[in-house]
Structures are given as C-alpha cells and as structure tokens.
Design a protein around this motif. Structure first.
Motif, PDB file in Angstrom:
ATOM      1  N   LEU A 133       2.927   0.572  -4.142  1.00 59.03           N
ATOM      2  CA  LEU A 133       1.924   0.464  -3.403  1.00 59.03           C
ATOM      3  C   LEU A 133       1.995  -1.010  -2.986  1.00 59.03           C
ATOM      4  O   LEU A 133       1.311  -1.382  -1.615  1.00 59.03           O
ATOM      5  CB  LEU A 133       0.321   0.978  -4.187  1.00 59.03           C
TER       6      LEU A 133
ATOM      7  N   ARG B 185       4.393  -2.711   1.036  1.00 56.39           N
ATOM      8  CA  ARG B 185       3.732  -2.455   2.426  1.00 56.39           C
ATOM      9  C   ARG B 185       2.279  -3.022   2.703  1.00 56.39           C
ATOM     10  O   ARG B 185       1.913  -3.351   3.732  1.00 56.39           O
ATOM     11  CB  ARG B 185       3.973  -0.852   2.702  1.00 56.39           C
ATOM     12  N   ALA B 186       1.404  -2.863   1.545  1.00 56.39           N
ATOM     13  CA  ALA B 186       0.158  -3.389   1.510  1.00 56.39           C
ATOM     14  C   ALA B 186       0.207  -5.021   1.799  1.00 56.39           C
ATOM     15  O   ALA B 186      -0.881  -5.432   2.825  1.00 56.39           O
ATOM     16  CB  ALA B 186      -0.674  -3.088   0.474  1.00 56.39           C
TER      17      ALA B 186
ATOM     18  N   ARG C 174       0.929  -5.728   5.465  1.00 53.19           N
ATOM     19  CA  ARG C 174      -0.208  -5.655   6.285  1.00 53.19           C
ATOM     20  C   ARG C 174      -1.058  -6.854   6.001  1.00 53.19           C
ATOM     21  O   ARG C 174      -1.652  -6.994   7.170  1.00 53.19           O
ATOM     22  CB  ARG C 174      -1.035  -4.345   6.137  1.00 53.19           C
TER      23      ARG C 174
ATOM     24  N   ALA D 223      -5.800  -2.095   2.980  1.00 55.61           N
ATOM     25  CA  ALA D 223      -4.209  -1.785   2.884  1.00 55.61           C
ATOM     26  C   ALA D 223      -3.545  -0.968   1.659  1.00 55.61           C
ATOM     27  O   ALA D 223      -2.923  -0.100   1.795  1.00 55.61           O
ATOM     28  CB  ALA D 223      -3.401  -3.006   2.973  1.00 55.61           C
ATOM     29  N   LEU D 224      -4.162  -1.261   0.526  1.00 57.89           N
ATOM     30  CA  LEU D 224      -3.968  -0.759  -0.560  1.00 57.89           C
ATOM     31  C   LEU D 224      -4.305   0.769  -0.736  1.00 57.89           C
ATOM     32  O   LEU D 224      -3.718   1.787  -0.855  1.00 57.89           O
ATOM     33  CB  LEU D 224      -4.187  -1.348  -1.900  1.00 57.89           C
TER      34      LEU D 224
ATOM     35  N   GLU E  22      -5.035   2.512   1.997  1.00 57.81           N
ATOM     36  CA  GLU E  22      -4.199   3.201   3.043  1.00 57.81           C
ATOM     37  C   GLU E  22      -2.878   3.899   2.543  1.00 57.81           C
ATOM     38  O   GLU E  22      -2.453   4.948   2.718  1.00 57.81           O
ATOM     39  CB  GLU E  22      -3.906   2.447   4.371  1.00 57.81           C
ATOM     40  N   GLU E  23      -2.270   2.638   1.871  1.00 57.93           N
ATOM     41  CA  GLU E  23      -1.124   3.276   1.271  1.00 57.93           C
ATOM     42  C   GLU E  23      -0.998   4.069   0.092  1.00 57.93           C
ATOM     43  O   GLU E  23      -0.160   5.121   0.167  1.00 57.93           O
ATOM     44  CB  GLU E  23      -0.375   1.704   0.623  1.00 57.93           C
TER      45      GLU E  23
ATOM     46  N   LEU F 232      -1.154   7.361   1.936  1.00 53.73           N
ATOM     47  CA  LEU F 232       0.149   7.967   2.248  1.00 53.73           C
ATOM     48  C   LEU F 232       0.793   8.332   1.237  1.00 53.73           C
ATOM     49  O   LEU F 232       1.417   9.351   1.395  1.00 53.73           O
ATOM     50  CB  LEU F 232       0.791   6.738   2.908  1.00 53.73           C
ATOM     51  N   GLN F 233       0.935   7.783   0.041  1.00 53.59           N
ATOM     52  CA  GLN F 233       1.789   8.014  -1.122  1.00 53.59           C
ATOM     53  C   GLN F 233       1.153   9.371  -1.762  1.00 53.59           C
ATOM     54  O   GLN F 233       1.988  10.355  -2.062  1.00 53.59           O
ATOM     55  CB  GLN F 233       1.966   7.034  -2.022  1.00 53.59           C
TER      56      GLN F 233
END
Length: 307
Positions: A105, A108-109, A112, A291-292, A294-295, A298-299
């Motif tokens: 996680l 990518r967070a 961002r 951001a976490l 959102e990630e 997605l996961q």
C-alpha cells in the motif's frame, strides 16, 4: 496545574512496571520517581499507581492520566514539527508500518504524497501494530499503518485515547496448499476440514489467530513452523511441510506449485487501517491518509490470488 514532567514519569512507570526500571529509563533515582508520582497524586487528588510485591500497576485514575500524558506528548511532538517547518520550510512525516501492508500500500501512496507536497521529507520504519500505535500516541511517528484481527484495533483508539483509527480495507486470510492436495480444486474450504493438517505460518499473530479459529472449530492445529515472512512460509508449503494461512495482500509474488483456496464464511480476516493523532489536520498527513484509502480500494478490487 499538572506538571508535564510528572506525566512523563508516570508514563515511564506504566511502561516499565516499576519505579526502579522507570528511574533507569529516565536517568533519575528511584526516590525522585517516587517523589514525582506522589506530587502528581497530590495534584490530581487521587492515587494513580498501586504498589505490590509484583510491581506497580495503574489505578483507574492512573490510566486516565497516562492517556492524557500520551496525548500531551503527541501534541508537543507535533508542535516541534511545526516549529521546525517554520525554520526549514519542509514538513517531515514519520510512518510506521507492518511489512506486507507497507509493501503493497505504501509505495504508490507515497508517490501521490510527493506529487502533491514535493517538499515533504518522509521517514519509514517497520513496526508491528502493538508497537506502532504507542509510537503514534507519544508522537514518535505521525502515522501507523496497522491491522487487527477480531475485536477492536490494537491499542487504545477512540475519542478518549488521543488516537484516530481510519479503516482502509479487509484482508481475508486464505489457505495455501500444494496444487496436488485433494482440496486444491475447491472453491472454498471449511476450517474444520483442515484439522488433521500440519501448518507452517508467516507470522506469530497469524499462528495465534489460527489457534483461536481452530479452537472454535473443535481442534488444536499442529504447527510445524512459524516464520516472520509469508513468502518464506509459502516456500515451506511448496517443500511439503504443511499448509499455511496467508492474508490476501501477502500472496504475491507467486510460488510455483501452490494453490490458494478461500476459507468458507465466517472467513478469518485482517482489518487494515491507519492510526493518527486525533485532531491532526496537516495537509500532508491528510493527503497521505487519502492516498492510502485510494490505494486500499484499488487493491481490494484486485485481490491477488494464486492459481
């Protein structure tokens, strides 16, 4: 007025369970620790510790004061960060994370966060939830990426704890078994069907959770190995040592010769979230939490499964 130093001493006594050990940690004499506690008790008009031959424990009033002490420590740490930012123009964020959650996680967070706030300096440390939440509470880190199984989040969270818990995702645990196993082709398996199987696990807390789930199903699991790495545990499954219980986000990278089968409801599940200091409204911290989330979304939609 309650002296901040006395609160610090009380926190040390609570952490170490004795005046002597707290004195060593604080570089004070045991007599000085005792005097600080006595002065604090006079100030609040209540006993904050109970002494016995087995050590020192907190009274209900003491637990309230330790919670206040932790909140004060976090607020002071935040104030120091804000003052540092005035001088340097840069924000620093310290993050504690458990391994599998951080691996999946965080990257990518953080990317961002860097896009939105390029001047932010980030420090990451690996830490299990039982250690990372106290770090947030006392201001040593700004955010903890953590998890819990059944029950509430690890440590104390909520309106009177000084901590805020933001749920991110549910992370079901799956049975990992050789692809030649008789149950490898099943769409789901009941935990009771695995009573005769040996196990190799990738986390001590997962072992404890397996024992809890197995106990409810009426058996005691035979654990032949416990590691600190889920990939290592899956490698041992591939070597024929037994089955494993692995969270969804720890199923990558794949190991050849293995199959993953979901557990029938009620499936054992990790609950992943972030702990922050309550009332923190930094733009950088808010960006990272968003951001976490959102990630995690997605996961959660693209949960990894071995085939």
């Amino acid at each position: 007025m309650i002296d901040v130093q006395r609160l610090r001493v009380l926190r040390a006594v609570a952490e170490h369970g004795s005046f002597n050990r707290a004195a060593v940690a604080l570089r004070l004499t045991p007599s000085a620790v005792s005097q600080h506690i006595a002065a604090l008790e006079r100030g609040v008009g209540a006993r904050v510790v109970a002494r016995s031959t087995r050590g020192v424990t907190l009274t209900p009033a003491g637990r309230i004061m330790v919670g206040a002490a932790e909140s004060v420590a976090a607020e002071l740490a935040h104030a120091r960060q804000q003052i540092e930012r005035l001088g340097s123009g840069r924000t620093r964020l310290a993050i504690a994370t458990f391994t599998s959650g951080g691996r999946l996680l965080l990257p990518r967070a953080l990317a961002r966060l860097a896009d939105a706030h390029p001047g932010t300096v980030v420090h990451v440390r690996e830490s299990e939830p039982e250690d990372s939440l106290p770090l947030v509470r006392r201001g040593a880190v700004d955010l903890a990426l953590a998890y819990h199984f059944d029950g509430p989040p690890p440590g104390r969270t909520g309106p009177h704890s000084g901590l805020a818990w933001t749920a991110l995702m549910e992370d079901p645990l799956h049975v990992v078994l050789p692809d030649t196993h008789p149950l490898a082709g099943r769409e789901a398996v009941d935990i009771a069907e695995l009573a005769a199987e040996p196990w190799v696990l990738g986390c001590l807390k997962t072992e404890a959770y397996l024992r809890q789930c197995a106990g409810r199903a009426g058996f005691a699991p035979e654990v032949r190995g416990t590691t600190t790495d889920y990939f290592f545990a899956r490698s041992l499954v591939a070597a024929g040592m037994g089955l494993s219980l692995v969270p969804s986000i720890a199923l990558a990278p794949r190991v050849a010769g293995l199959r993953t089968v979901p557990i029938a409801p009620p499936a054992p599940t990790r609950h992943i979230g972030v702990a922050t200091v309550a009332r923190r409204d930094d733009a950088e911290l808010a960006t990272l939490v968003r951001a976490l989330r959102e990630e995690a979304a997605l996961q959660g939609r693209a949960a990894v499964r071995e085939t």
